[in-house]
Design an enzyme around this catalytic site. Structure first.
Site, short mmCIF file in Angstrom:
data_model
loop_
_atom_site.label_atom_id
_atom_site.label_comp_id
_atom_site.label_asym_id
_atom_site.label_seq_id
_atom_site.Cartn_x
_atom_site.Cartn_y
_atom_site.Cartn_z
N CYS A 178 10.73 5.48 2.67
CA CYS A 178 12.03 4.82 2.79
C CYS A 178 12.21 3.98 1.53
O CYS A 178 11.44 4.10 0.58
CB CYS A 178 12.14 3.99 4.06
SG CYS A 178 11.14 2.50 4.14
N THR A 236 11.59 0.81 0.67
CA THR A 236 10.40 0.06 0.27
C THR A 236 9.12 0.56 0.93
O THR A 236 8.03 0.22 0.49
CB THR A 236 10.54 -1.43 0.64
OG1 THR A 236 10.62 -1.54 2.06
CG2 THR A 236 11.75 -2.06 -0.03
N HIS A 253 -11.32 2.37 4.04
CA HIS A 253 -11.71 1.13 4.71
C HIS A 253 -10.94 0.86 6.00
O HIS A 253 -11.45 0.15 6.86
CB HIS A 253 -11.49 -0.07 3.78
CG HIS A 253 -12.48 -0.12 2.67
ND1 HIS A 253 -12.61 -1.24 1.86
CD2 HIS A 253 -13.38 0.77 2.20
CE1 HIS A 253 -13.55 -1.02 0.95
NE2 HIS A 253 -14.02 0.21 1.13
#
Length: 112
Positions: A23, A25, A56
């Site tokens: 999108c 951002t 991680h």
């Protein structure tokens, strides 16, 4: 939000192993996708955060910015993200704590 819901459900149900959302951002997609139980959506801006979000944090949905990233960088990020596996080990406890939160439990109760 509709696309985030669709992709999140596909990942959560096992119909898809991972998902990618884009999108303006990436933030809105991540917020919406993370509402789906079992989804760990990460906004990623470069290859390092792509690698770390998978290795991680076992992110299973990649959220990218169409407005802030160029096409080549988006492709590079996606390639790194898709090809990185979760390391497990010491990071496994973090995932179990996140899952506890999803179940409405205190993550502090997860000790191993």
């Amino acid at each position: 939000p509709e696309r985030a819901y669709e992709v999140g459900n596909a990942v959560s149900s096992g119909k898809a192993d991972v998902g990618i959302l884009i999108c303006g951002t990436g933030v809105g997609m991540a917020i919406a996708a993370n509402k789906v139980k079992g989804v760990r959506a990460a906004v990623v801006h470069d290859e390092l955060t792509a690698q770390l979000s998978r290795s991680h944090n076992d992110a299973n949905v990649l959220c990218l910015s169409a407005d802030l990233l160029g096409q080549r960088l988006i492709e590079s990020i996606a390639e790194v993200w898709i090809n990185t596996e979760f390391e497990g080990g010491r990071h496994g406890r973090r995932i179990r704590k996140i899952m506890a939160i999803e179940d409405g439990k205190d993550p502090a109760a997860v000790t191993e």
